[in-house]
Design a protein around this motif. Structure first.
Motif, PDB file in Angstrom:
ATOM      1  N   ASP A  34       0.851  -1.186   0.000  1.00 52.75           N
ATOM      2  CA  ASP A  34       0.000   0.000   0.000  1.00 52.75           C
ATOM      3  C   ASP A  34       0.890   1.241   0.000  1.00 52.75           C
ATOM      4  OD1 ASP A  34       0.915   0.301   2.624  1.00 52.75           O
ATOM      5  OD2 ASP A  34      -0.942  -0.419   3.508  1.00 52.75           O
ATOM      6  N   ILE A  35       0.275   2.406  -0.083  1.00 52.10           N
ATOM      7  CA  ILE A  35       1.056   3.639  -0.182  1.00 52.10           C
ATOM      8  C   ILE A  35       1.848   3.884   1.103  1.00 52.10           C
ATOM      9  CG2 ILE A  35      -0.784   5.214   0.577  1.00 52.10           C
ATOM     10  CD1 ILE A  35       1.869   5.834  -2.203  1.00 52.10           C
ATOM     11  N   TYR A  36       1.311   3.479   2.246  1.00 51.72           N
ATOM     12  CA  TYR A  36       2.034   3.659   3.499  1.00 51.72           C
ATOM     13  C   TYR A  36       3.370   2.917   3.473  1.00 51.72           C
ATOM     14  CZ  TYR A  36       3.407   3.327   8.349  1.00 51.72           C
ATOM     15  OH  TYR A  36       4.134   3.361   9.499  1.00 51.72           O
ATOM     16  N   THR A  41       9.267   3.084   2.981  1.00 53.21           N
ATOM     17  CA  THR A  41      10.544   2.653   2.393  1.00 53.21           C
ATOM     18  C   THR A  41      11.301   3.846   1.820  1.00 53.21           C
ATOM     19  OG1 THR A  41       9.680   0.466   1.863  1.00 53.21           O
ATOM     20  CG2 THR A  41      11.612   1.200   0.617  1.00 53.21           C
ATOM     21  N   LEU A  42      10.591   4.685   1.102  1.00 56.10           N
ATOM     22  CA  LEU A  42      11.213   5.845   0.466  1.00 56.10           C
ATOM     23  C   LEU A  42      11.787   6.815   1.507  1.00 56.10           C
ATOM     24  CD1 LEU A  42      11.718   7.445  -2.173  1.00 56.10           C
ATOM     25  CD2 LEU A  42       9.456   8.458  -1.835  1.00 56.10           C
ATOM     26  N   LEU A  43      11.051   7.060   2.554  1.00 53.77           N
ATOM     27  CA  LEU A  43      11.462   8.074   3.522  1.00 53.77           C
ATOM     28  C   LEU A  43      12.438   7.545   4.565  1.00 53.77           C
ATOM     29  CD1 LEU A  43       8.010   9.829   3.891  1.00 53.77           C
ATOM     30  CD2 LEU A  43       9.948  10.531   2.487  1.00 53.77           C
ATOM     31  N   ILE A  44      12.324   6.291   4.942  1.00 54.06           N
ATOM     32  CA  ILE A  44      13.240   5.707   5.928  1.00 54.06           C
ATOM     33  C   ILE A  44      14.628   5.527   5.327  1.00 54.06           C
ATOM     34  CG2 ILE A  44      13.726   3.614   7.275  1.00 54.06           C
ATOM     35  CD1 ILE A  44      11.570   5.309   8.510  1.00 54.06           C
ATOM     36  N   ARG A  45      14.675   5.122   4.066  1.00 54.84           N
ATOM     37  CA  ARG A  45      15.960   4.898   3.387  1.00 54.84           C
ATOM     38  C   ARG A  45      16.239   6.067   2.452  1.00 54.84           C
ATOM     39  NH1 ARG A  45      14.532  -1.126   2.715  1.00 54.84           N
ATOM     40  NH2 ARG A  45      15.700  -2.014   4.436  1.00 54.84           N
ATOM     41  N   ALA A  48      20.241   8.476  -2.570  1.00 57.66           N
ATOM     42  CA  ALA A  48      20.177   8.805  -3.995  1.00 57.66           C
ATOM     43  C   ALA A  48      19.882   7.574  -4.847  1.00 57.66           C
ATOM     44  CB  ALA A  48      21.493   9.442  -4.443  1.00 57.66           C
ATOM     45  N   ASP A  49      19.899   6.381  -4.245  1.00 56.22           N
ATOM     46  CA  ASP A  49      19.671   5.143  -4.994  1.00 56.22           C
ATOM     47  C   ASP A  49      18.246   4.614  -4.882  1.00 56.22           C
ATOM     48  OD1 ASP A  49      22.203   5.093  -6.059  1.00 56.22           O
ATOM     49  OD2 ASP A  49      23.017   3.807  -4.484  1.00 56.22           O
ATOM     50  N   ILE A  50      17.371   5.344  -4.203  1.00 53.23           N
ATOM     51  CA  ILE A  50      15.941   5.021  -4.165  1.00 53.23           C
ATOM     52  C   ILE A  50      15.189   6.307  -4.458  1.00 53.23           C
ATOM     53  CG2 ILE A  50      13.991   4.200  -2.801  1.00 53.23           C
ATOM     54  CD1 ILE A  50      15.924   2.593  -1.100  1.00 53.23           C
ATOM     55  N   GLU A  51      14.312   6.247  -5.433  1.00 48.91           N
ATOM     56  CA  GLU A  51      13.590   7.455  -5.849  1.00 48.91           C
ATOM     57  C   GLU A  51      12.110   7.123  -6.039  1.00 48.91           C
ATOM     58  OE1 GLU A  51      13.035  11.343  -6.615  1.00 48.91           O
ATOM     59  OE2 GLU A  51      15.017  10.522  -6.245  1.00 48.91           O
TER      60      GLU A  51
END
Length: 161
Positions: A34-36, A41-45, A48-51
């Motif tokens: 889900d979006i949560y 994942t995006l905000l915790i990690r 520059a290698d996760i967008e």
């Protein structure tokens, strides 16, 4: 209707709040989360290698996906590629062809963010025929390789940029 694929980082505070409300159908959650989970994942990690990327329809967030590269590539991915994760279209906007719009904007988004990436890969559950057909219809190529995933067998797909 104006559609565009933008980086999550460029969203306004109001758009981020709208994105938090994105909903997918319950039967889609095992495939994309889900979006949560995706935003966590995006905000915790923060790297520059996760967008994260967002599909805007008339400036309103209606879809989301995440790309990973480098040390965050899954074991099934080829080094030097980027991988697509958590593709979600809000359930209230599904059936309008927005998945296609999102995938059509993906190559330009990757080239703009990571110009050194020559290909994008994804893993899709072999039984998720709507998703499989969507990807294949947008030029992705089935590598012919399958592996046991969380839910069932997964197919690896590739899009050369």
């Amino acid at each position: 209707m104006k559609n565009q694929v933008v980086s999550y980082q460029t969203l306004t505070d109001a758009q981020r709040k709208q994105l938090d409300l994105l909903e997918i159908l319950p039967e889609q959650i095992p495939y994309s989360g889900d979006i949560y989970c995706a935003l966590n994942t995006l905000l915790i990690r923060s790297t520059a290698d996760i967008e994260g990327f967002v599909l805007l329809e008339d400036d309103q967030p209606v879809g989301f996906f995440m790309l990973k590269r480098g040390e965050y590539l899954p074991a099934w991915a080829t080094q030097g590629s980027a991988t697509l994760h958590a593709l979600q279209i809000d359930r209230r906007f599904q059936g309008k062809g927005l998945g296609k719009v999102f995938l059509q904007g993906l190559p330009d988004a990757v080239r703009a963010k990571w110009p050194d990436i020559p290909q994008i890969m994804l893993s899709v559950d072999a039984d998720n025929l709507p998703a499989l057909n969507l990807y294949l219809g947008q030029g992705w190529v089935d590598t012919g390789e399958a592996y046991k995933g969380r839910i069932g067998y997964e197919r690896r797909l590739l899009l050369t940029l």
